[in-house]
Enzyme design. Structure first.
Site, PDB file in Angstrom:
ATOM      1  N   HIS A 232      46.157  63.758 -15.080  1.00  0.00           N
ATOM      2  CA  HIS A 232      45.448  65.032 -14.935  1.00  0.00           C
ATOM      3  C   HIS A 232      46.084  66.114 -15.802  1.00  0.00           C
ATOM      4  CE1 HIS A 232      42.812  68.009 -13.231  1.00  0.00           C
ATOM      5  NE2 HIS A 232      43.865  68.819 -13.216  1.00  0.00           N
ATOM      6  N   ASP A 236      44.208  68.548 -18.494  1.00  0.00           N
ATOM      7  CA  ASP A 236      44.386  69.995 -18.616  1.00  0.00           C
ATOM      8  C   ASP A 236      44.787  70.394 -20.033  1.00  0.00           C
ATOM      9  OD1 ASP A 236      43.725  70.669 -16.017  1.00  0.00           O
ATOM     10  OD2 ASP A 236      45.798  70.789 -15.312  1.00  0.00           O
ATOM     11  N   HIS A 259      49.729  75.435 -18.152  1.00  0.00           N
ATOM     12  CA  HIS A 259      48.721  76.241 -18.845  1.00  0.00           C
ATOM     13  C   HIS A 259      49.398  77.349 -19.650  1.00  0.00           C
ATOM     14  CE1 HIS A 259      45.480  74.214 -16.862  1.00  0.00           C
ATOM     15  NE2 HIS A 259      45.866  74.594 -15.667  1.00  0.00           N
TER      16      HIS A 259
END
Length: 294
Positions: A232, A236, A259
């Site tokens: 995952h 992202d 992020h």
């Protein structure tokens, strides 16, 4: 090889991760050179998906300005990248993209339904020419020149369910669908409870996230992959890099990335024009880079 958009408009509905309210989403075709554009139909405001429009990266990637914002765009951006779509308008009636099932497979299904239309302008690709790295303590993200686009991601959590995981992903649409698209976002029960105390994460549930409570996974169906967590994180990262405006031909390596670090990496890259080249995929150059669109 030419730019693409979707062949027809498609609509969907889902729940917002943070507010827990229903969100309508519509994908619309755009002409060549338009890029990826988010439109808040409730505000009448558009935002281009570009690094300079990122305003927050704490819990998700958020674009916007003083008038409003769109949050949690990374899963949809990841699917758009995987399908090689250059131009599309995303219409939302709320301040976040729907979480779907916590992965990007729902968005992949929307794109399959929409189909892909080739346009009459050459596609562009961003080729990494020299290494660029961003660090935060022992965490780092790096883009380097390569002959084959690879994402090499390592995570390490002080939790026996996750522990240390590494995954090396060779980029192609088929590989993405098979290896990455179904990997769900994840979190710890104690963090979910803290978020809800702040009126956030209200839409989070076992239907759209893997939830860990100390030494066990609360989801009755368990994991989709034994290393779903690191997969995952790759999902992202692909979404975050899509804000560069075209597919990246480079080697992305990360240890405990985020992020925030992905956003700082895109900014650092764009600060140094010698670190990259935007290549127009005319027939004479396409063969060199065709593997990235396999």
């Amino acid at each position: 090889m030419n730019q693409t958009t979707i062949a027809k408009e498609v609509k969907g509905i889902g729940i917002g991760l943070h507010k827990g309210e229903p969100i309508s989403i519509k994908l619309e075709p755009l002409e060549a050179g338009s890029g990826i554009v988010f439109y808040r139909s409730d505000l009448g405001i558009s935002y281009e998906a570009k690094p300079e429009n990122v305003i927050d990266t704490q819990m998700a990637t958020v674009i916007g300005d003083h008038r409003g914002y769109v949050s949690t765009i990374e899963h949809l951006m990841s699917a758009i990248n995987a399908y090689g779509i250059d131009n599309v308008r995303i219409v939302l009636d709320a301040n976040e993209a729907p979480v779907m099932d916590g992965s990007s497979i729902g968005f992949c299904m929307m794109l399959e339904e929409a189909g892909i239309k080739e346009l009459d302008v050459a596609k562009k690709i961003l080729v990494i020419k020299k290494s660029v790295e961003v660090k935060e303590g022992n965490k780092f993200v790096r883009l380097s020149p390569t002959d084959m686009p690879i994402i090499n991601y390592t995570i390490e959590f002080d939790n026996p369910i996750i522990g240390k995981q590494n995954y090396c992903f060779e980029f192609s649409k088929q590989n993405y669908i098979e290896q990455i698209a179904r990997a769900r976002t994840f979190g710890f029960l104690k963090d979910v409870q803290a978020l809800r105390a702040m009126n956030l994460g209200l839409g989070g549930s076992l239907e759209n996230a893997v939830v860990i409570d100390d030494n066990r996974i609360l989801n009755p169906e368990g994991l989709r992959f034994k290393d779903e967590f690191v997969r995952h994180k790759i999902l992202d990262a692909i979404g975050d890099l899509t804000l560069l405006g075209c597919r990246v031909f480079g080697d992305y390596t990360s240890y405990a990335g985020s992020h925030k670090l992905n956003h700082l990496l895109t900014k650092e890259l764009l600060k140094d024009p010698s670190a990259y080249e935007v290549v127009s995929l005319e027939k004479s150059t396409y063969k060199v880079y065709e593997k990235v669109f396999a």
